[in-house]
Structure formats: C-alpha cells, structure tokens
Design an enzyme around this catalytic site. Structure first.
Site, PDB file in Angstrom:
ATOM      1  N   LYS A 107       0.822  -1.217   0.000  1.00  9.18           N
ATOM      2  CA  LYS A 107       0.000   0.000   0.000  1.00  9.18           C
ATOM      3  C   LYS A 107       0.855   1.266   0.000  1.00  9.18           C
ATOM      4  O   LYS A 107       0.352   2.353  -0.258  1.00  9.18           O
ATOM      5  CB  LYS A 107      -0.975  -0.013   1.169  1.00  9.18           C
ATOM      6  CG  LYS A 107      -2.046  -1.082   1.023  1.00  9.18           C
ATOM      7  CD  LYS A 107      -3.133  -0.946   2.080  1.00  9.18           C
ATOM      8  CE  LYS A 107      -4.223  -1.983   1.888  1.00  9.18           C
ATOM      9  NZ  LYS A 107      -3.868  -3.302   2.455  1.00  9.18           N
TER      10      LYS A 107
HETATM   11  C1  LIG Z   1      -4.605  -4.437   1.846  1.00  2.00           C
HETATM   12  C2  LIG Z   1      -3.882  -5.736   1.850  1.00  2.00           C
HETATM   13  C3  LIG Z   1      -4.286  -6.812   1.030  1.00  2.00           C
HETATM   14  C4  LIG Z   1      -5.530  -6.773   0.176  1.00  2.00           C
HETATM   15  O1  LIG Z   1      -5.424  -5.843  -0.885  1.00  2.00           O
HETATM   16  P1  LIG Z   1      -6.746  -5.340  -1.630  1.00  2.00           P
HETATM   17  O2  LIG Z   1      -6.272  -4.302  -2.600  1.00  2.00           O
HETATM   18  O3  LIG Z   1      -7.624  -4.741  -0.566  1.00  2.00           O
HETATM   19  O4  LIG Z   1      -7.371  -6.501  -2.278  1.00  2.00           O
HETATM   20  C5  LIG Z   1      -3.511  -7.973   1.044  1.00  2.00           C
HETATM   21  N1  LIG Z   1      -2.422  -8.085   1.830  1.00  2.00           N
HETATM   22  C6  LIG Z   1      -2.004  -7.080   2.623  1.00  2.00           C
HETATM   23  C7  LIG Z   1      -0.804  -7.279   3.486  1.00  2.00           C
HETATM   24  C8  LIG Z   1      -2.713  -5.862   2.670  1.00  2.00           C
HETATM   25  O5  LIG Z   1      -2.309  -4.892   3.482  1.00  2.00           O
END
Ligand SMILES: *Cc1c(COP(=O)(O)O)cnc(C)c1O
Length: 433
Positions: A107
C-alpha cells in the site's frame, strides 16, 4: 481524461475532482473513460528499463493528459524510490516482493502516489486544503500516514480501533506527528469505518472542511498499483520466463488485483489472474454461482483481507461489461482457512527457506495447487512477515528479524486522541479543526 461513475448516475469528473472527492456523488466508483493500449515496442523494450521508467510510461497513459510531464515524472520517481524484486521460491513460482517500501507493505505505492498527486493539485491547481480520513485495521493507516507525512496542504486523520491493532502497526501511524493525527476509537474497525462514512455524508462537516478518502476506492490510490505488474513482467522477460504468465493476488478489497486487470487491458501479456482469499470468499462464491452476495467479514490471521463486501468489485464488473462469463475467463478464485495458511507458511519455510507472511501465503498456495506445468506463476507478497510478528513466529517456532525501518518506528513516542465511537463526538472534534 474524464472519469465516470460505475453507477452511471452522476456527471463525469475530471481527475482532480475524482481524486479530491474519492467517491462519485451517486456512491459509485470512478473509472477512467479510456484505458489506453500501450505500444508493442514498449513491451519489447521493457526488460532494459528501470522500474521508474516503466512506471512512468504507465502513469503517462493514465494521468498524462491531466498532469504536466515534468510533474508526473517527479511524482512517479519520488513514489518508487525502493525496489520490487522478483524472487524465485520453487518450481515455476516467483514472489514479487512488494514490501521494501517505507512501511513494508504494497500500500506504500498507492499511498505515496496519491499524496503527491493531491499535493500537486493543491500547489499547482489552487485546490484548497484537503483532509484525508482513513479507517484502518492496521496496514492502510501506516501506508497512508507515511505517504502523506509532511505534504503541505493536507491533513490526515487515521481512525483505528483501540487495542485491536498490533504494536508494530500502531507505532507506524501514532509516532509521526506533523500533519498526521491518530484517532484511537473505543470500538471495532467497523465502527471506525462507519464514522468515516458518516463524515463523508454529513452536510455540516463538508461545509466546514474538504474531506476525501485514501482507501482503494480513490483512483489515485489504486491505479498506481498497476506499475508493479508491468515490472514483474519485465523481470520475467529477463529470465526468459514470460510465456503463460499467471499472476496471483491475495485480495481483500480487490484494489490491487483490479489494477492488474487494468494492466492486462493495456496490453500486458498476462494469461490469467487468480484472486486468492482467506475465509472471506465472497468473490469465489460469485465466480461459482454468478451471484454476488456480500456478508459480514470474519476475522482471520490474514486480517488485511478480512473484507465481506469488496469495494472494488464494482470496478471488476464494470471492466468486463458485467459479464460473469468474461470475468470467469480471466480470473479464478480460491479460499483458505487459517489452518491452511499456517501450514503453508511452515512448509514453505521448512522446504524452500522462504518466509511468507499470512497474506502472501494464500497467494503462494493457490499457485502451488492450480499452476499448470507449462505456466509461470507470480504471487504478490503484499507485506513483510515481520509485520505479523506474533503470528509468524508462532507458526515457524523461531524469532523473526525485525527490519531496521520497523525498529525506527518503534522508538518513537505514541501520540493519539482517544475518542468514543459515537458520531456526534467525532463530528464535534472535526469541527474544531
Ligand atoms: C490491503 C492488503 C491486502 C488486500 O489488498 P486489496 O487491494 O484490498 O485486495 C492484502 N495483503 C495485505 C498485506 C494488505 O495490506
């Protein structure tokens, strides 16, 4: 480029409007009107390009009409100042490690890109001060807070459930200060999310301050996630492994995988995708039945994927003209229990000496089970295993080294504002800001 709403009941928006508003007024998600096809010369030359160079070509296709070339280049280069290595695990399976950024999770890419794009609109286009509200169960808050730290004209309020995020996660957004405020809510993650949603709909608050969301509903958060799919492919090309590529994405709100699907529409030669889920298997049920039935999420050890109504499902539907058949032709699904996740982390560590985090484990396992012999599989390793320290150490029965970046956060002083979970108190607090 204009952006339309997936609900198709509101007017089209400019990029600036889409980023500043987050959600369309008819509560739909914004989609770019055109998804540009990239030239075949780009795909041929990719293996000799850097991550930043590749990302800039992709960013230009999305945002080039709305952001000057110099500014866009600076945003891209400034966002991607860390590597995304492709690591061989075993057989024909590779891990795309997305955890080498500031908060050690994928993210970071969307969080940083969005903060810089919003900063550009404030500085260059006269956009007024913007307040970002973000509810988090851990990872989103840290990536967004660190992405926006010190960006002029933007304040960030991170709402998190008191006592329900890990110490490591908490210190990543409570020790920053400056333009970041951590709000410690006496409630659950759902309560935090409900407060944010009510705030977006509250007339007094919207008259008082400009509010936006930094969740993956925001186009500036989710679209930049397409960058690393292209880079993964470039790295496979270098290895001569670029035929029959399958990409497996551990999915929660489906922002990450949707960005990959955009990449495929732009010409990226990926043959198919797998959306890997924990017990929250709403998407898998949709694939199996053609009916989408959201339900309350259940808690798992891959908690960033505990989502019962994935917000980007609307974008997936829209991308495939609402055709269940078209979706099934390109995406398959799977779902694993906590027990299976534990088993996978342990077995992969013992046999391949590769330490997965609980989210990446879901992705790896899906490839292990469903990859055909002629295919090459890449799973996205979405977070560093040390972010889930107790869980991972409990599984492998060994200490996990905490990366220097995480240790730095843990030295900081916690600062938070404690609030009850009722909206009136939250609203009164924001009205003083
Ligand atoms: C947010 C997140 C996900 C899921 O991603 P999405 O875009 O919401 O499908 C998977 N793994 C981790 C570690 C995350 O922080």
């Amino acid at each position: 480029m204009k952006y339309y709403s997936t609900n198709k009941k509101s007017d089209k928006a400019t990029l600036q409007e889409a980023v500043v508003k987050g959600l369309a007024s008819d509560k739909g998600l914004f989609m770019p009107e055109v998804i540009k096809q990239l030239p075949s010369s780009f795909f041929e030359n990719m293996k000799d390009m850097t991550f930043q160079e590749i990302a800039y070509v992709v960013a230009d296709a999305f945002f080039g009409e709305d952001v000057e070339a110099d500014a866009l280049k600076k945003i891209v280069y400034d966002t991607l100042n860390f590597d995304v290595p492709l690591v061989h695990v075993n057989d024909n399976i590779y891990s795309l490690e997305l955890f080498h950024g500031p908060t050690l999770a994928f993210k970071d890419v969307g969080g940083r890109f969005m903060s810089r794009l919003l900063g550009y609109f404030i500085k260059k286009q006269g956009e007024k001060n913007v307040n970002v509200l973000v509810a988090t169960s851990g990872d989103t808050g840290s990536a967004v807070a660190n992405g926006f730290l010190g960006v002029e004209g933007i304040r960030v309020f991170v709402l998190y459930p008191k006592g329900k995020v890990s110490k490591i996660q908490e210190c990543q957004f409570t020790t920053l200060g400056q333009n970041i405020t951590a709000l410690e809510i006496d409630g659950t993650f759902d309560d935090c999310q409900a407060l944010v949603k009510s705030a977006f709909m509250d007339a007094d608050l919207n008259a008082h301050m400009k509010l936006t969301s930094a969740n993956s509903i925001n186009v500036a958060r989710f679209l930049p996630q397409a960058f690393y799919y292209f880079y993964a492919y470039a790295q496979l090309q270098k290895l001569g492994k670029d035929k029959n590529v399958v990409i497996c994405v551990p999915s929660g709100n489906f922002g990450n995988i949707t960005a990959g699907l955009f990449g495929k529409k732009m010409g990226l030669p990926v043959s198919r995708f797998i959306a890997a889920n924990n017990k929250n298997d709403i998407f898998l049920q949709y694939l199996n039945t053609g009916v989408y039935t959201p339900r309350p999420s259940v808690a798992t050890i891959a908690n960033a994927m505990d989502v019962g109504d994935p917000s980007n499902f609307a974008r997936v539907l829209d991308l495939y003209g609402e055709s269940h058949e078209a979706i099934c032709a390109e995406i398959s699904g799977c779902s694993y229990t906590d027990e299976q996740i534990r088993e996978t982390v342990k077995a992969t560590y013992d046999s391949a000496k590769y330490l997965l985090d609980p989210h990446g484990a879901v992705g790896y396992r899906a490839l292990k089970e469903y990859l055909k012999p002629e295919e090459v599989g890449v799973f996205l390793e979405t977070a560093h295993p040390a972010k889930f320290l107790e869980t991972v150490e409990g599984i492998i029965g060994e200490k996990v080294e905490i990366p220097q970046k995480l240790q730095e956060f843990m030295k900081g002083q916690k600062q938070s504002v404690e609030l009850p979970k009722d909206f009136d108190t939250f609203k009164a607090y924001l009205l003083t800001k």
